[in-house]
Scaffold this motif. Sequence first.
Motif, PDB file in Angstrom:
ATOM      1  N   GLN A  74       0.898  -1.370   0.134  1.00  0.00           N
ATOM      2  CA  GLN A  74       0.053  -0.073  -0.117  1.00  0.00           C
ATOM      3  C   GLN A  74       0.799   1.213   0.000  1.00  0.00           C
ATOM      4  N   ALA A  75       1.967   1.134   0.911  1.00  0.00           N
ATOM      5  CA  ALA A  75       2.618   2.313   0.987  1.00  0.00           C
ATOM      6  C   ALA A  75       3.436   2.620  -0.270  1.00  0.00           C
ATOM      7  N   ALA A  76       3.968   1.580  -1.067  1.00  0.00           N
ATOM      8  CA  ALA A  76       4.753   1.647  -2.214  1.00  0.00           C
ATOM      9  C   ALA A  76       3.984   2.146  -3.286  1.00  0.00           C
ATOM     10  N   LEU A  77       2.702   2.129  -3.326  1.00  0.00           N
ATOM     11  CA  LEU A  77       1.862   2.388  -4.190  1.00  0.00           C
ATOM     12  C   LEU A  77       1.161   3.589  -4.123  1.00  0.00           C
ATOM     13  N   THR A  78       1.463   4.239  -3.063  1.00  0.00           N
ATOM     14  CA  THR A  78       0.820   5.514  -2.698  1.00  0.00           C
ATOM     15  C   THR A  78       1.513   6.738  -3.056  1.00  0.00           C
ATOM     16  N   PRO A  79       1.331   7.475  -3.942  1.00  0.00           N
ATOM     17  CA  PRO A  79       2.245   8.797  -4.561  1.00  0.00           C
ATOM     18  C   PRO A  79       2.358   9.721  -3.467  1.00  0.00           C
ATOM     19  N   ASP A  80       3.286  10.450  -3.422  1.00  0.00           N
ATOM     20  CA  ASP A  80       3.441  11.634  -2.518  1.00  0.00           C
ATOM     21  C   ASP A  80       3.038  12.986  -3.244  1.00  0.00           C
ATOM     22  N   TYR A  81       2.293  13.028  -3.959  1.00  0.00           N
ATOM     23  CA  TYR A  81       2.273  14.249  -4.862  1.00  0.00           C
ATOM     24  C   TYR A  81       0.700  14.591  -5.030  1.00  0.00           C
ATOM     25  N   THR A  82       0.269  15.646  -5.475  1.00  0.00           N
ATOM     26  CA  THR A  82      -1.329  15.859  -5.455  1.00  0.00           C
ATOM     27  C   THR A  82      -1.765  14.800  -6.808  1.00  0.00           C
ATOM     28  N   ILE A  83      -3.077  14.366  -6.785  1.00  0.00           N
ATOM     29  CA  ILE A  83      -3.668  13.852  -7.650  1.00  0.00           C
ATOM     30  C   ILE A  83      -3.821  14.636  -9.179  1.00  0.00           C
ATOM     31  N   GLY A  84      -3.489  14.134 -10.094  1.00  0.00           N
ATOM     32  CA  GLY A  84      -3.677  14.890 -11.525  1.00  0.00           C
ATOM     33  C   GLY A  84      -2.109  15.326 -11.673  1.00  0.00           C
ATOM     34  N   CYS A  85      -0.941  15.583 -11.005  1.00  0.00           N
ATOM     35  CA  CYS A  85       0.211  16.067 -11.377  1.00  0.00           C
ATOM     36  C   CYS A  85       0.649  15.279 -12.531  1.00  0.00           C
ATOM     37  N   LYS A  86       0.751  14.097 -12.241  1.00  0.00           N
ATOM     38  CA  LYS A  86       0.876  12.979 -13.244  1.00  0.00           C
ATOM     39  C   LYS A  86      -0.584  12.469 -13.831  1.00  0.00           C
ATOM     40  N   ARG A  87      -0.219  11.570 -14.910  1.00  0.00           N
ATOM     41  CA  ARG A  87      -1.313  11.308 -15.407  1.00  0.00           C
ATOM     42  C   ARG A  87      -2.171  10.387 -14.737  1.00  0.00           C
ATOM     43  N   ILE A  88      -3.431  10.321 -14.411  1.00  0.00           N
ATOM     44  CA  ILE A  88      -4.267   9.463 -13.419  1.00  0.00           C
ATOM     45  C   ILE A  88      -4.495   8.242 -14.336  1.00  0.00           C
ATOM     46  N   ILE A  89      -4.450   6.985 -13.686  1.00  0.00           N
ATOM     47  CA  ILE A  89      -4.462   5.902 -14.364  1.00  0.00           C
ATOM     48  C   ILE A  89      -5.936   5.240 -13.833  1.00  0.00           C
ATOM     49  N   LEU A  90      -6.816   4.954 -14.931  1.00  0.00           N
ATOM     50  CA  LEU A  90      -7.958   4.461 -14.929  1.00  0.00           C
ATOM     51  C   LEU A  90      -7.904   2.739 -14.908  1.00  0.00           C
ATOM     52  N   SER A  91      -8.149   2.216 -13.929  1.00  0.00           N
ATOM     53  CA  SER A  91      -7.880   0.540 -13.834  1.00  0.00           C
ATOM     54  C   SER A  91      -8.697   0.006 -12.422  1.00  0.00           C
ATOM     55  N   SER A  92      -9.676  -0.946 -12.897  1.00  0.00           N
ATOM     56  CA  SER A  92     -10.125  -1.642 -11.982  1.00  0.00           C
ATOM     57  C   SER A  92      -9.393  -2.928 -11.347  1.00  0.00           C
ATOM     58  N   THR A  93      -8.368  -3.329 -12.478  1.00  0.00           N
ATOM     59  CA  THR A  93      -7.763  -4.607 -12.298  1.00  0.00           C
ATOM     60  C   THR A  93      -6.489  -4.511 -11.891  1.00  0.00           C
ATOM     61  N   LEU A  94      -5.643  -3.520 -11.863  1.00  0.00           N
ATOM     62  CA  LEU A  94      -4.393  -3.219 -11.727  1.00  0.00           C
ATOM     63  C   LEU A  94      -3.989  -3.652 -10.406  1.00  0.00           C
ATOM     64  N   TYR A  95      -4.405  -3.202  -9.007  1.00  0.00           N
ATOM     65  CA  TYR A  95      -3.992  -3.405  -7.965  1.00  0.00           C
ATOM     66  C   TYR A  95      -4.041  -4.778  -7.293  1.00  0.00           C
ATOM     67  N   PRO A  96      -5.166  -5.594  -7.818  1.00  0.00           N
ATOM     68  CA  PRO A  96      -5.218  -6.959  -7.362  1.00  0.00           C
ATOM     69  C   PRO A  96      -4.136  -7.565  -7.743  1.00  0.00           C
ATOM     70  N   VAL A  97      -3.695  -7.677  -9.225  1.00  0.00           N
ATOM     71  CA  VAL A  97      -2.564  -8.268  -9.719  1.00  0.00           C
ATOM     72  C   VAL A  97      -1.317  -8.153  -9.098  1.00  0.00           C
ATOM     73  N   LEU A  98      -1.001  -6.735  -8.733  1.00  0.00           N
ATOM     74  CA  LEU A  98       0.102  -6.527  -8.013  1.00  0.00           C
ATOM     75  C   LEU A  98       0.268  -7.098  -6.738  1.00  0.00           C
ATOM     76  N   ASP A  99      -0.937  -7.485  -5.998  1.00  0.00           N
ATOM     77  CA  ASP A  99      -0.896  -8.283  -4.693  1.00  0.00           C
ATOM     78  C   ASP A  99      -0.652  -9.706  -4.753  1.00  0.00           C
ATOM     79  N   GLN A 100      -0.464 -10.205  -6.141  1.00  0.00           N
ATOM     80  CA  GLN A 100      -0.421 -11.726  -6.235  1.00  0.00           C
ATOM     81  C   GLN A 100       1.110 -12.279  -5.763  1.00  0.00           C
ATOM     82  N   SER A 101       1.201 -13.637  -5.591  1.00  0.00           N
ATOM     83  CA  SER A 101       2.336 -14.051  -4.910  1.00  0.00           C
ATOM     84  C   SER A 101       3.590 -14.239  -5.925  1.00  0.00           C
ATOM     85  N   HIS A 102       3.409 -14.340  -7.191  1.00  0.00           N
ATOM     86  CA  HIS A 102       4.352 -14.172  -8.348  1.00  0.00           C
ATOM     87  C   HIS A 102       4.825 -12.826  -8.933  1.00  0.00           C
ATOM     88  N   VAL A 103       4.212 -11.803  -8.452  1.00  0.00           N
ATOM     89  CA  VAL A 103       4.262 -10.457  -8.822  1.00  0.00           C
ATOM     90  C   VAL A 103       5.278  -9.795  -7.578  1.00  0.00           C
TER      91      VAL A 103
END
Length: 499
Positions: A272-301
């Motif tokens: 969670q901490a690694a994936l949380t930005p330290d800048y204001t939302i919108g400063c970089k391109r906002i990602i639209l994804s409902s599938t990214l976070y769950p796969v990053l939590d898998q054991s082989h990732v």
Amino acid sequence: MNSYRVIIIGSGFGGQCAAMKLKKLGIEDFVILERRPFMGGTWCQNTYPGAAVDVQSPLYSIAAEPYPWSQMFAEQAELQQYTNHVIDKNGLRQKTRTSTNVESTHWDEGKQQWVVHTSQGEFSGQFLINASGPLSTPMTPNFPGRDSFKGKSFHTNNWDWDYDYRNKRVAIIGSGASAAQAIPAMVNDVAELHVFQRTPHWVLPRPDRKFSKFEQTLLGIKPLYKLLRSLIYWQLETRVVGFKYSQKLLNVFAQKKAERFIKQQITAPALQAALTPDYTIGCKRIILSSTLYPVLDQSHVQVHTKEDGIAAITDTGITTTQGQQLDVDLIVYATGYQATDGVISYPVTGRNGQTIAQAWEEFPRAYLGTALPGFPNLFIMTGPNTGIGHTSAIFIIEAQLEYIAKAIQSVMKTDSKSIEVTEEAEADYTGMIHSEMDRTVWKAGGCTSWYQSKSGHVIAMFPGFSFTYRRLAKTFKPGHHSLVQDAPRVNPAGADSLA
């Protein structure tokens, strides 16, 4: 030499819209030069797994070319079908030279025309429209040892579908939009997946849905299609209030939602901490994804942050800055494009031997993001500060073409040879752009992004509402330009207000 009234470089949506606009003006004497062996630009070139648009399809389309989309956010295959539909319907294949790479171009002052040097010979034209696009030249970081890797490697822009990545050990370098689409599409087919993230992006759920056959039929009715486009457009346009005028609203309505989304989707506190930005939302391109976070939590990732980044690439894989050796079979570079300082990939020489590289030595700049003093009859589609962070880029392309059409018409109606924006008008416009930019999240949001040039100026984005840009582009100002006739040179009065 092949001679035309207008030369268009690039056959993506910018080139297609330019060609359609010329046809509407009754100008048929034009050619499209395309470096690839096929037409279509972005959505015919980018075929990586999971590739899709991140703007609603009914809006991310040409206004004059409605389409019965199958889902709200179209995937690459359907976007390619749409692109080819537009090309064929408007007879643009007959106007295009494919496998014609532009190597350089220069302005011939004596003949008042552009000479374009290509891999297939020389072309000349009174007007030159560069529509190569800002997202066409891939950027691949030159890591130490990069060329020593004996496995397979490629950029997402040049995906090698002959390579079977199933059950392979894969490293994806980058965590932006293309990586966020490719990762969920690949994750269940690979043995290991290493994701190298320099900085995290804010992620929001993707509000996608399939259209029923009945809904697709309704999309074929032009008034209903236009109504849907309008509703989507105005909904998206409200985002500018947060991006520019109120970061407090941006925090309440977007960043808090994104923070909750991370906690809902990721269980491990460290991730969670690694994936949380330290800048204001919108400063970089906002990602639209409902599938990214769950796969990053898998054991082989495994997600590697900048503290555990790439020290070097070896013949068998990657050595991290923590000293870990990762043996991989495939390295995918999801590292973006030369979208600011390298927006035009070939040398362009204007009057008096000045190149665009010299004109842009401080930072890329152009009047309406389209025209430069010293470069007569040259128009740059999606040039500096024409990017849009909240709505369809095609809307801006169509607005730009209103200005380009009026500039070309002003030359033809006065029997002139060329038109050129004045230095004063360009300087005033550029000053206004960057003064307004200081108020935006892209400048003041606390991040470094591809929106910025090496100078630190935000070059990729327009600092305001898209309808403001359209108003500026539609209101052609003769006083901001000079015309050249056979003789003498005509210089109308200086620039008036940009308002």
